[in-house]
Design an enzyme around this catalytic site. Structure first.
Site, PDB file in Angstrom:
ATOM      1  N   GLU A  86       0.819  -1.220   0.000  1.00 20.62           N
ATOM      2  CA  GLU A  86       0.000   0.000   0.000  1.00 20.62           C
ATOM      3  C   GLU A  86       0.853   1.270   0.000  1.00 20.62           C
ATOM      4  O   GLU A  86       0.506   2.251  -0.667  1.00 20.62           O
ATOM      5  CB  GLU A  86      -0.902  -0.027   1.232  1.00 20.62           C
ATOM      6  CG  GLU A  86      -1.873   1.114   1.349  1.00 20.62           C
ATOM      7  CD  GLU A  86      -2.743   0.956   2.582  1.00 20.62           C
ATOM      8  OE1 GLU A  86      -2.907   1.950   3.312  1.00 20.62           O
ATOM      9  OE2 GLU A  86      -3.241  -0.168   2.820  1.00 20.62           O
ATOM     10  N   ASP A  87       1.949   1.275   0.725  1.00 20.65           N
ATOM     11  CA  ASP A  87       2.704   2.511   0.960  1.00 20.65           C
ATOM     12  C   ASP A  87       4.115   2.524   0.391  1.00 20.65           C
ATOM     13  O   ASP A  87       4.766   3.574   0.420  1.00 20.65           O
ATOM     14  CB  ASP A  87       2.793   2.790   2.467  1.00 20.65           C
ATOM     15  CG  ASP A  87       1.436   3.093   3.078  1.00 20.65           C
ATOM     16  OD1 ASP A  87       0.560   3.574   2.346  1.00 20.65           O
ATOM     17  OD2 ASP A  87       1.261   2.833   4.289  1.00 20.65           O
TER      18      ASP A  87
END
Length: 527
Positions: free
Chosen positions: A329-330
């Site tokens: 996600e990051d």
């Protein structure tokens, strides 16, 4: 294919209902041996690999040759009557419209050899059509190969169950306890494959699936071969189990199994400890990142998630997923990379809790809540551990900077509060989970510390919980219970810290208990 062969070997002494339908038995004994299930499983693999071209007819011809060759090499492996006639004929014979479970027992390699579900189902159909070309024989092969494919791709048991039920019209709603009393030796796909898949769904480890399948009785070697083939894809198996397969197989069959394992076996790159490797991987992926609004290194967050999961006695794969849960996600890491390094189960757990950052905050959080409604326990534990770690940080920062905390976020305090309140509702069953309940109640308390105002009117004997973004509730001393409150909180109510208000609630409950003969006292903090 190890799972199918090991299931066959372990189940062989109990074929024809020779067991006592118990999970307590010796896994390997002098009576354990490989049967036609193992021989034909390896023959299907041999036939596919030796096909002269990739067209369907060439593959089917090659499979027929391999089945006849290995079958004749092991004439006493326990073939059915019609299959024996097909095997012993001077010339290859056409399929004989069988709906027996032989098509399902031998298909396991297909679930590993192809990269799309459509390919897997097509090849499974081919493996069945050379003998078992009845629709039920074909469906059995397709169902087992599909379950293996979905399991090795990290799908949850719930997702596998839903796909099999919807696609093949199998009833997977029964428990093993419901199946066991009346189940007997039967050799049709329709009365073997659902039972085998149910054993997989209800088992809690590879070995437990094997024991569960044997305990059902019936055509034990075949049923356990099918269940074991799916369980291997879902759980994996260790080297001791693999060694047992080679111990029972002959040299030529062992070479085929080893060839398959080298070409298509699941070999995650980590070797010593997946959690340690996950920490190293995540530290690199999050290098330079900081916690929002602070100078704290971001890696502290996944490490705290790991600590929380460990406190809930999570398995090593779930722990690894906790460490890795924000890398996709990051940090620009792909799910494919996670799968290549850590295996399908870890990748599936990480994917289950990775948001699509191209969507709005509201869309992303609603998707999380929607997914939680049907999520398996491990996914809920992962989401809850992440939430608790975040809430701990928020409570700590709120104590230092107060309402300025909410300036760090792109959404309001009310929206945050509503999201965590809805999540709490979807985790409700975890309050009864012996390993997760302490973290669940910490989740509840952290939510209240951040998003709920406690106001007390001691003179009237009332406690109000005014939740940010959700509803207000009132506890009345004289009634001894919480209820929804729709009016305005009276000005005489004074703000109390959560712990002080809850102690007062417990005190009032205790007083009410003493005044009512026979009444029980159960603090109710979650409303």
């Amino acid at each position: 294919m190890y799972g199918a062969i090991l299931g066959d070997i372990v189940g062989s002494p109990f074929e024809f209902d020779m067991g006592d339908k118990s999970k307590e038995f010796q896994l390997f004994s002098k009576k354990s041996e490989f049967t036609d299930d193992s021989v034909m499983t390896l023959a299907i693999y041999k036939g596919i690999m030796e096909a002269e071209s990739s067209d369907d007819e060439s593959i089917k011809t090659s499979m027929v040759c391999a089945m006849r060759e290995l079958g004749r090499n092991y004439p006493n492996a326990g073939y059915g009557l019609r299959f024996s006639r097909w095997l012993d004929a001077d010339e290859p014979q056409p399929p004989y419209h069988s709906y027996g479970n032989g098509s399902a027992m031998r298909v396991s390699c297909v679930g590993w050899m192809y990269e799309t579900l459509d390919e897997v189902r097509h090849m499974a159909r081919l493996t069945a059509e050379v003998t078992h070309n009845h629709p039920e024989g074909i469906a059995g092969a397709e169902a087992v190969a599909s379950a293996i494919f979905l399991a090795r791709r990290g799908k949850s048991k719930g997702e596998i169950k839903e796909y099999i039920e919807m696609t093949f019209d199998y009833d997977l709603s029964r428990t093993c306890d419901e199946i066991r009393p009346t189940y007997s030796h039967v050799e049709s796909c329709r009365e073997t494959v659902p039972e085998a898949i149910t054993a997989f769904l209800k088992g809690e480890s590879f070995e437990d699936v094997i024991r569960t399948a044997v305990s059902l009785g019936g055509d034990c070697d075949t049923l356990t071969a099918i269940a074991g083939s799916i369980a291997e894809a879902y759980y994996g198996i260790d080297e001791d189990w693999k060694k047992a397969a080679y111990f029972y197989l002959t040299a030529d069959l062992s070479l085929l199994l080893r060839d398959f394992d080298v070409r298509f076996g699941d070999y995650p790159l980590y070797r010593i400890d997946p959690v340690h490797e996950a920490i190293v991987f995540a530290a690199h992926a999050h290098n330079g990142q900081k916690r929002k609004g602070t100078d704290i290194d971001y890696i502290t967050h996944p490490l705290e998630v790991l600590q929380i999961l460990t406190s809930m006695n999570a398995g090593r794969e779930l722990q690894a997923a906790g460490v890795l849960h924000d890398t996709v996600e990051d940090s620009g890491v792909s799910i494919t990379e996670i799968q290549r390094i850590f295996g399908g189960r870890v990748a599936a757990l990480v994917e289950s809790h990775s948001e699509d950052k191209t969507k709005s905050w509201q869309e992303r959080k609603q998707q999380t809540l929607d997914d939680l409604t049907e999520a398996e326990r491990d996914v809920k534990l992962l989401v809850m551990a992440d939430a608790v770690a975040n809430l701990r940080s928020m409570v700590s920062d709120y104590a230092q900077i107060g309402e300025k905390l909410w300036e760090r976020f792109n959404v309001s305090k009310q929206q945050k509060g509503k999201y965590y309140s809805d999540m709490q509702d979807l985790m409700f069953e975890l309050q009864h989970d012996s390993e997760a309940k302490l973290i669940y109640w910490e989740f509840v308390d952290l939510y209240k510390d951040l998003f709920v105002d406690f106001l007390v009117d001691e003179q009237q004997g009332e406690i109000y919980q005014k939740a940010c973004g959700t509803a207000t509730h009132v506890f009345r001393k004289k009634e001894g219970d919480w209820e929804r409150f729709r009016g305005e909180v009276p000005e005489t109510a004074v703000r109390y810290p959560r712990v002080k208000a809850e102690r007062l609630e417990d005190l009032w409950r205790g007083m009410r208990r003493k005044s009512l003969s026979g009444a029980s006292y159960i603090p109710r903090r979650n409303i």
